[in-house]
Design a protein around this motif. Structure first.
Motif, short mmCIF file in Angstrom:
data_model
loop_
_atom_site.label_atom_id
_atom_site.label_comp_id
_atom_site.label_asym_id
_atom_site.label_seq_id
_atom_site.Cartn_x
_atom_site.Cartn_y
_atom_site.Cartn_z
N MET A 1 32.89 51.39 30.76
CA MET A 1 31.71 51.16 31.59
C MET A 1 30.46 51.76 30.97
O MET A 1 29.37 51.20 31.09
N GLU A 2 30.59 52.90 30.28
CA GLU A 2 29.44 53.50 29.61
C GLU A 2 28.86 52.55 28.57
O GLU A 2 27.65 52.49 28.36
N LYS A 3 29.73 51.81 27.91
CA LYS A 3 29.28 50.87 26.88
C LYS A 3 28.53 49.70 27.50
O LYS A 3 27.61 49.14 26.90
N LEU A 4 28.90 49.34 28.72
CA LEU A 4 28.28 48.19 29.38
C LEU A 4 27.00 48.53 30.11
O LEU A 4 26.11 47.70 30.25
N ILE A 5 26.92 49.77 30.63
CA ILE A 5 25.82 50.12 31.53
C ILE A 5 24.59 50.51 30.73
O ILE A 5 24.65 51.14 29.70
N ILE B 1 39.52 47.27 27.25
CA ILE B 1 39.26 48.68 27.57
C ILE B 1 39.89 49.56 26.50
O ILE B 1 41.07 49.38 26.18
N PRO B 2 39.14 50.52 25.93
CA PRO B 2 39.71 51.38 24.89
C PRO B 2 40.81 52.30 25.44
O PRO B 2 40.85 52.59 26.64
N ILE B 3 41.67 52.75 24.56
CA ILE B 3 42.76 53.65 24.93
C ILE B 3 42.20 55.04 25.23
O ILE B 3 41.32 55.55 24.53
N HIS B 4 42.71 55.65 26.29
CA HIS B 4 42.32 57.01 26.66
C HIS B 4 43.08 58.02 25.80
O HIS B 4 44.29 57.89 25.59
N THR B 5 42.37 59.01 25.28
CA THR B 5 43.00 60.00 24.40
C THR B 5 42.89 61.43 24.92
O THR B 5 43.32 62.36 24.25
N GLY B 6 42.31 61.62 26.10
CA GLY B 6 42.12 62.97 26.62
C GLY B 6 43.28 63.43 27.48
O GLY B 6 44.39 62.88 27.42
N PRO B 7 43.04 64.45 28.30
CA PRO B 7 44.09 64.99 29.18
C PRO B 7 44.59 63.91 30.14
O PRO B 7 43.86 63.00 30.53
N ASP B 8 45.88 64.02 30.52
CA ASP B 8 46.45 63.03 31.42
C ASP B 8 47.38 63.70 32.41
O ASP B 8 47.64 64.90 32.34
N MET B 9 47.85 62.90 33.34
CA MET B 9 48.80 63.39 34.34
C MET B 9 50.22 63.27 33.78
O MET B 9 50.54 62.33 33.05
N GLN B 10 51.06 64.24 34.14
CA GLN B 10 52.43 64.23 33.62
C GLN B 10 53.16 62.94 33.99
O GLN B 10 53.92 62.39 33.19
N ALA B 11 52.90 62.43 35.19
CA ALA B 11 53.60 61.23 35.64
C ALA B 11 53.22 60.00 34.83
O ALA B 11 53.95 59.01 34.81
N ASP B 12 52.06 60.05 34.13
CA ASP B 12 51.59 58.89 33.38
C ASP B 12 51.91 58.98 31.89
O ASP B 12 51.55 58.07 31.13
N ARG B 13 52.52 60.07 31.47
CA ARG B 13 52.79 60.23 30.04
C ARG B 13 53.81 59.20 29.57
O ARG B 13 54.78 58.91 30.25
N GLY B 14 53.56 58.68 28.39
CA GLY B 14 54.42 57.65 27.84
C GLY B 14 53.98 56.25 28.23
O GLY B 14 54.50 55.26 27.72
N LYS B 15 52.98 56.14 29.13
CA LYS B 15 52.44 54.84 29.53
C LYS B 15 51.08 54.64 28.87
O LYS B 15 50.33 55.60 28.69
N PRO B 16 50.73 53.41 28.52
CA PRO B 16 49.37 53.16 28.00
C PRO B 16 48.33 53.54 29.04
O PRO B 16 48.47 53.20 30.22
N GLN B 17 47.31 54.28 28.61
CA GLN B 17 46.25 54.73 29.50
C GLN B 17 44.92 54.22 28.96
O GLN B 17 44.64 54.34 27.77
#
Length: 672
Positions: A636-640, A613-629
């Motif tokens: 799924m868009e690539k697969l569908i 799964i590619p790395i997410h580079t857009g907006p995120d939640m403060q609680a998830d910052r510093g974690k790989p997203q």
């Protein structure tokens, strides 16, 4: 009702409702201490409604000093409640401003019904029955528990312990409980629910254990939190299981693609190397050398050529199986790299056949040159007769080989619906017996050639043994394809509904079909789903009711069962997998390793997902910052498969839309 008892339930309700209200205001760092006094200026009520609805009520007096400002605030709040279709009976702004305790408790209860116990009528009876049925279903296997209401059935604490045990047996040892220790059991259940599951402590032990008949509304409010918490837990775990199943199944498809590309590249290289070696081959000018090269050529046809024929057949079948497997999930069809496509193989195979024919003819001509004189042959068998036999065999052999190749191409080129593919393969299988009969004719001509001492044939590259072998390959391909397609049919049509589930769904349907019309009105449909732990927003419920009923005012039993199958089964579709990813991510446009672990996805599956799964580079939640997203939407868009955009899709947390139309309802946690 005696005055003392009335005062008791008023006190309990006020305490419980205050705790409920504070759980909603916590996001704004606000706290209500005196429910009646703190709501009297309308400010806290406006804050509460904005938290519950996630909407702004507009301008209001944030620090009202005048009575008229308090009235305006209260009217703003009450009008907003009415605009949401919530009926308020005999409730006015003066009741809020003047602190009418009973009216305010009734108002808060109405909000609890709407925003914590979803999809109810104005009296709350449907929600009450649905919640009660859920409690009864979950505790039915506990002999000491008999849930008949929201009062006396709960004051020994065992019903709460049973709910914990049925959902989280790792947190409580139900069998080891002292069933007579009512206060101890209840205290333990409340503490575990709060500490491990996050259910707020709305009730005090004495409000339930120390009274004959606990307050019904207070208990319903608290138990609704248990309902939502466990429904959400089951939803996320189901979503995680679907993601796991999808990855495990797709792992097979990905491995098949890798194997196809590796094996196809190796076969093409081997064919080209063989053709090139024949082009570079030279004769030494002796009979012995010519016979050695003839023996090597014959060995090639009996050994390496047969291996290539089998590999070519298996690769064609493998590619077809890959496409069918991906089609089962409604994923984008697999197209091999341009240089590894079947068209390239057919071109190289044709080139091999021409080179093989030329090589055989050259060897035969060379041998005939070095034979000093022809053998004395039977007068009846002359060279012209031999050539006639050669041509007769070659014509039949070439036609037979063409028929086999056509069948093989038909098998490998199958696309579309699994039922259609299965129909075509069965028709191909019906055409196999005539080929057996035709091969008998070829065998008869081959025997005549042997009797005439014919060892070479410049008109074909095929021998009888080779044709027998290639026919066996086609039969094997047909057999394997039939088995593969039949398994795909089973996998696609199989649901996760057990007889017990079907019986459960039917009993719930019958319970809410009060008028025995074998159908449910919208409120009954909503209550039936709630009793099964399916919670939706008000708008979603209305949309699902209309879709399930085909726009009519009632849902039939068949429509209800179909809906439950869609919700509960693993449909093996990319749309359902996308929705599962979204549920695991709690609506975020990305998923973290922690999200996957909370959904009980196994470590080995998580390791695979974070690789692909590619790395997410857009907006995120403060609680998830510093974690790989990880950007599951892009994955799924690539697969569908490419589809026209669906304007009705729900956007994700960052406004991105889901890549396909949602096919199964979103089970929300119901907490606001």
């Amino acid at each position: 009702m005696a005055f003392a008892e009335q005062q008791r339930w008023v006190t309990v309700q006020q305490k419980t409702f205050t705790k409920w209200l504070n759980t909603k205001l916590e996001a704004r760092n606000l706290e209500v201490k005196d429910l009646v006094q703190d709501l009297s200026d309308g400010v806290m009520l406006i804050h509460l409604l904005e938290c519950l609805s996630s909407e702004s009520l507009g301008r209001y007096a944030a620090k009202p000093k005048l009575r008229v400002q308090r009235f305006e605030n209260a009217n703003l709040a009450l009008n907003f409640i009415k605009s949401r279709g919530i009926q308020l009976t005999n409730t006015g702004a003066e009741d809020v401003v003047d602190g009418n305790r009973k009216i305010i408790l009734g108002l808060i209860w109405t909000l609890i019904l709407r925003f914590t116990i979803n999809d109810i009528n104005e009296e709350g009876m449907t929600a009450k029955e649905g919640l009660l049925l859920w409690c009864q279903r979950k505790t039915a296997c506990y002999d000491e528990v008999d849930v008949r209401d929201f009062t006396a059935s709960w004051n020994d604490g065992l019903a709460f312990c049973a709910l914990l045990d049925i959902h989280r047996p790792d947190l409580i040892d139900y069998d080891a409980l002292d069933k007579s220790d009512h206060r101890g059991n209840m205290q333990m259940a409340f503490d575990i629910a709060h500490r491990e599951i996050g259910i707020p402590k709305l009730l005090d032990i004495e409000d339930v254990c120390d009274v004959t008949k606990p307050d019904e509304r207070s208990l319903m409010t608290y138990i609704a939190y248990w309902f939502h918490a466990f429904s959400q837990m089951e939803k996320v775990e189901n979503a995680g299981r679907r993601v796991e199943k999808f990855v495990n199944n797709m792992q097979g498809a990905w491995e098949m693609q890798s194997a196809y590309e590796r094996r196809m590249a190796a076969l093409l290289k081997a064919i080209r190397t063989q053709v090139e070696s024949w082009q570079l081959a030279r004769f030494e000018g002796t009979y012995a050398d010519a016979k050695v090269q003839a023996a090597a050529f014959a060995s090639y046809k009996r050994g390496l050529k047969r291996e290539w024929v089998a590999e070519k057949s298996e690769l064609a079948t493998l590619l077809g199986n890959i496409k069918t497997k991906l089609g089962t999930y409604r994923l984008r069809p697999y197209e091999p790299p341009t240089e590894l496509r079947l068209e390239v193989m057919e071109m190289e195979w044709s080139n091999l056949a021409k080179s093989e024919m030329a090589r055989g003819q050259l060897i035969n001509e060379t041998i005939r040159e070095y034979v000093p004189s022809p053998r004395q042959e039977t007068k009846l068998i002359r060279e012209s007769i031999k050539n006639a036999l050669r041509k007769s065999f070659a014509d039949k052999a070439n036609d037979f080989a063409l028929a086999l190749n056509t069948m093989q191409l038909a098998i490998s080129g199958l696309e579309g619906d699994v039922e259609d593919q299965l129909h075509h393969v069965r028709r191909i299988a019906d055409n196999l017996p005539p080929l057996d009969a035709y091969l008998k004719n070829i065998e008869a001509v081959d025997i005549k050639c042997q009797e005439a001492n014919i060892e070479e044939n410049d008109f074909t590259t095929y021998t009888y043994d080779e044709l027998c072998y290639e026919l066996s390959l086609v039969k094997t391909s047909v057999s394997k394809k039939l088995a593969f397609l039949e398994n795909q049919m089973v996998a696609r049509n199989m649901t996760n509904l057990t007889p017990i589930q079907l019986e459960e769904f039917e009993s719930v349907f019958r319970h809410f079909d009060r008028d025995d019309t074998n159908s449910l009105a919208e409120l009954e449909f909503s209550a039936a789903l709630a009793s099964l732990g399916l919670v939706f927003s008000e708008d979603e419920m209305h949309e699902y009711f209309l879709a399930t009923s085909n726009g009519r005012d009632r849902v039939t039993f068949e429509q209800f069962i179909r809906f439950m199958v869609d919700v509960t089964e693993d449909q093996n579709t990319a749309e359902q997998v996308f929705q599962s990813f979204r549920e695991v991510a709690d609506g975020k446009p990305y998923v973290t390793e922690m999200d996957l672990r909370h959904s009980l996805v196994p470590d080995e599956v998580i390791e695979k997902l974070v690789e692909i799964i590619p790395i997410h580079t857009g907006p995120d939640m403060q609680a998830d910052r510093g974690k790989p997203q990880y950007d599951y939407i892009a994955f799924m868009e690539k697969l569908i498969s490419n589809e026209p955009p669906d304007q009705s899709r729900n956007p994700g947390a960052n406004g991105r839309q889901s890549p396909t139309k949602q096919t199964a309802p979103t089970k929300l946690n119901g907490l606001h």
